[in-house]
Enzyme design. Structure first.
Site, PDB file in Angstrom:
ATOM      1  N   TYR A 140       1.046  -1.190   0.060  1.00  0.00           N
ATOM      2  CA  TYR A 140       0.106   0.091  -0.077  1.00  0.00           C
ATOM      3  C   TYR A 140       0.955   1.231  -0.081  1.00  0.00           C
ATOM      4  O   TYR A 140       0.446   2.423   0.469  1.00  0.00           O
ATOM      5  CB  TYR A 140      -1.057   0.067   1.299  1.00  0.00           C
ATOM      6  CG  TYR A 140      -2.411  -0.649   0.806  1.00  0.00           C
ATOM      7  CD1 TYR A 140      -3.502  -0.041   0.503  1.00  0.00           C
ATOM      8  CD2 TYR A 140      -2.315  -2.186   0.819  1.00  0.00           C
ATOM      9  CE1 TYR A 140      -4.562  -0.788   0.224  1.00  0.00           C
ATOM     10  CE2 TYR A 140      -3.486  -2.675   0.238  1.00  0.00           C
ATOM     11  CZ  TYR A 140      -4.626  -1.998   0.173  1.00  0.00           C
ATOM     12  OH  TYR A 140      -5.880  -2.481  -0.178  1.00  0.00           O
ATOM     13  N   GLY A 254      -9.731  -5.755  -5.097  1.00  0.00           N
ATOM     14  CA  GLY A 254      -8.199  -6.112  -5.165  1.00  0.00           C
ATOM     15  C   GLY A 254      -7.737  -7.047  -4.174  1.00  0.00           C
ATOM     16  O   GLY A 254      -6.890  -7.980  -4.620  1.00  0.00           O
ATOM     17  N   ASP A 255      -8.049  -6.888  -2.912  1.00  0.00           N
ATOM     18  CA  ASP A 255      -7.404  -7.443  -2.020  1.00  0.00           C
ATOM     19  C   ASP A 255      -7.914  -8.914  -2.091  1.00  0.00           C
ATOM     20  O   ASP A 255      -7.081  -9.962  -1.851  1.00  0.00           O
ATOM     21  CB  ASP A 255      -7.620  -6.764  -0.493  1.00  0.00           C
ATOM     22  CG  ASP A 255      -7.029  -5.597  -0.398  1.00  0.00           C
ATOM     23  OD1 ASP A 255      -5.697  -5.343  -0.420  1.00  0.00           O
ATOM     24  OD2 ASP A 255      -7.682  -4.701  -0.066  1.00  0.00           O
ATOM     25  N   ARG A 256      -9.328  -9.062  -2.384  1.00  0.00           N
ATOM     26  CA  ARG A 256      -9.902 -10.090  -2.476  1.00  0.00           C
ATOM     27  C   ARG A 256      -9.452 -11.181  -3.486  1.00  0.00           C
ATOM     28  O   ARG A 256      -9.439 -12.332  -3.398  1.00  0.00           O
ATOM     29  CB  ARG A 256     -11.587 -10.098  -2.640  1.00  0.00           C
ATOM     30  CG  ARG A 256     -12.256 -11.304  -2.555  1.00  0.00           C
ATOM     31  CD  ARG A 256     -12.212 -12.029  -1.182  1.00  0.00           C
ATOM     32  NE  ARG A 256     -12.781 -13.410  -1.000  1.00  0.00           N
ATOM     33  CZ  ARG A 256     -11.973 -14.340  -0.743  1.00  0.00           C
ATOM     34  NH1 ARG A 256     -10.670 -14.384  -1.102  1.00  0.00           N
ATOM     35  NH2 ARG A 256     -12.576 -15.625  -0.855  1.00  0.00           N
TER      36      ARG A 256
END
Length: 458
Positions: A140, A254-256
């Site tokens: 991040y 996006g994290d998923r």
């Protein structure tokens, strides 16, 4: 449970300030949000780790953590999600991402937190990476993966285990040898400005450049509602389309996606299989309400269509439900679904399971298994959600959904629908829809048998 998924990256504290916006401010054309409640959840790399843990993986999170009050709240949320935290000391203040939502719609985001010096890496970091079944770098842009010791450890890890790198525009390039790098379409376009445009040809050209530039095994460019494009550097990439999803809040998709890729690789999937699984997982995540849906204390049972129903109810709309076997979907089914959807703001289809169909129709039915019937129904424009039920009737699922309207097609005209009394319990209404005459699954089966070349001669 196999070797753990190790997530390395920048953990954030996410706060959703949820309220209602029913008017504009008298001094400016902005919404007034009131009745606010705060919901905290892990964000950034911590969200990716929590999602991987929710998939049933043993997960270790390596992240820089500030020793302040918010840092402790973040650590507690990580522990509560079933993730083991390996903290790297850091000075500064915990990064917080606050979203103000009105009626489920994001209105504004407020970011805070400062990034100070990162301390010495504990020995646990190297031990965790050495024993990883897969590594996910969730960058991040807050500096952790730029630390030389961290980068060196990741380079070694990429040799031993599949490494997935979810990049950030402000972060460094992935280490060489990453199994999959997962930029979104905008990030890929910023990294490779030429060719221009959003066509698949342009995305494929950018992905091939990035495979070579990053010395990665593959690059999977996520395309939002279009799915993902997977390139291994050749001229014919794979495109994995996403199922249709009606959703307003894609936060965390996006994290998923990245967490699902890493989890699938840890379980032994090949790269294409992992990306297929990740597209399906990200689509389901968005359909269920995204990150905000994860934080709900009253989350529904798996398969329950919470997001369309919740969204419509929050807006004061009408929820419609219908049901049936839908074996060999035909024009009569489509006409009924279109008519039912016209009665409200979302349509939920209650679908008989395979065992339920057999009990109703006989041992030769269904012709099409429930997973395929649900997929076809979900792809139809009038349908917002599909719920498979095991009972002979959809009574229990109707009690959970509590639709405003229950609509059935067929020859019920003049008679009360079996579910009518149930709908009256919460003030709902059951209705009968016109039936398109001459269309039926039984008729299709009979016609196919009549025309079969294998049919015995009379």
């Amino acid at each position: 449970m196999g070797a753990p998924v190790v997530v390395v990256g920048d953990a954030l504290l996410d706060a959703d300030l949820r309220g209602r916006a029913g008017r504009l401010a008298p001094d400016a054309p902005v919404p007034v949000v009131d009745r606010i409640s705060e919901v905290l959840r892990p964000g950034g790399a911590a969200l990716a780790a929590a999602l991987a843990a929710a998939d049933g993986h043993d997960v270790v999170l390596v992240s820089a953590v500030v020793a302040d009050e918010d840092g402790q709240r973040l650590a507690d949320l990580v522990a509560g999600s079933g993730v083991r935290l390996v903290p790297v000391p850091r000075v500064g203040s915990t990064p917080i991402k606050r979203r103000v939502l009105a009626g489920g719609q994001p209105v504004v985001r407020l970011d805070s937190g400062t990034d100070g010096r990162i301390g010495e890496l504990p020995d646990e970091v190297g031990l965790a990476l050495a024993g990883a079944g897969a590594v996910l770098v969730s960058d991040y842009g807050r500096g952790l993966v730029e630390v030389p010791a961290v980068r060196a450890a990741l380079e070694r890890a990429a040799i031993r285990a599949p490494l997935v790198w979810d990049p950030h525009p402000c972060g460094p390039a992935p280490v060489a040898g990453a199994r999959v790098v997962t930029p979104n379409a905008a990030e890929a376009a910023a990294l490779v400005p030429e060719p221009t445009g959003e066509s698949l040809a342009a995305v494929a050209a950018r992905a091939a450049v990035l495979v070579a530039r990053w010395r990665a095994h593959a690059v999977a460019v996520t395309l939002g509602s279009r799915g993902a494009l997977l390139s291994q550097g050749g001229s014919s990439p794979s495109v994995i389309p996403a199922p249709p999803v009606r959703a307003a809040d894609p936060c965390g998709a996006g994290d998923r996606f990245a967490a699902a890729v890493a989890g699938a690789l840890a379980s032994g999937a090949v790269t294409l299989e992992a990306v297929h699984a990740a597209v399906a997982a990200a689509s389901a995540y968005v359909a269920a309400g995204g990150a905000a849906g994860l934080a709900r204390e009253d989350r529904p049972a798996p398969g329950e269509p919470a997001d369309p129903v919740e969204r419509v109810r929050a807006a004061g709309g009408t929820v419609v439900a219908t049901g049936g076997c839908f074996d060999l979907i035909h024009a009569g089914h489509v006409a009924t679904l279109e008519a039912a959807r016209s009665l409200g703001d979302c349509l939920v289809v209650c679908l008989n399971s395979d065992d339920s169909v057999r009990r109703l129709k006989g041992p030769q039915r269904p012709l099409v298994p429930a997973v395929d019937r649900a997929r076809v129904l979900g792809a139809l424009a009038p349908v917002d959600a599909v719920v498979v039920f095991e009972e002979d009737t959809p009574v229990e699922v109707l009690r959970r959904i509590r639709p405003d309207v229950w609509a059935k097609g067929g020859d019920y005209a003049g008679a009360e629908l079996p579910e009518a009394a149930l709908l009256r319990e919460w003030g709902g209404q059951s209705v009968v829809l016109p039936y398109l005459d001459g269309r039926s699954t039984t008729g299709l089966v009979s016609a196919a048998a009549e025309r079969s070349p294998l049919r015995p001669a009379p």
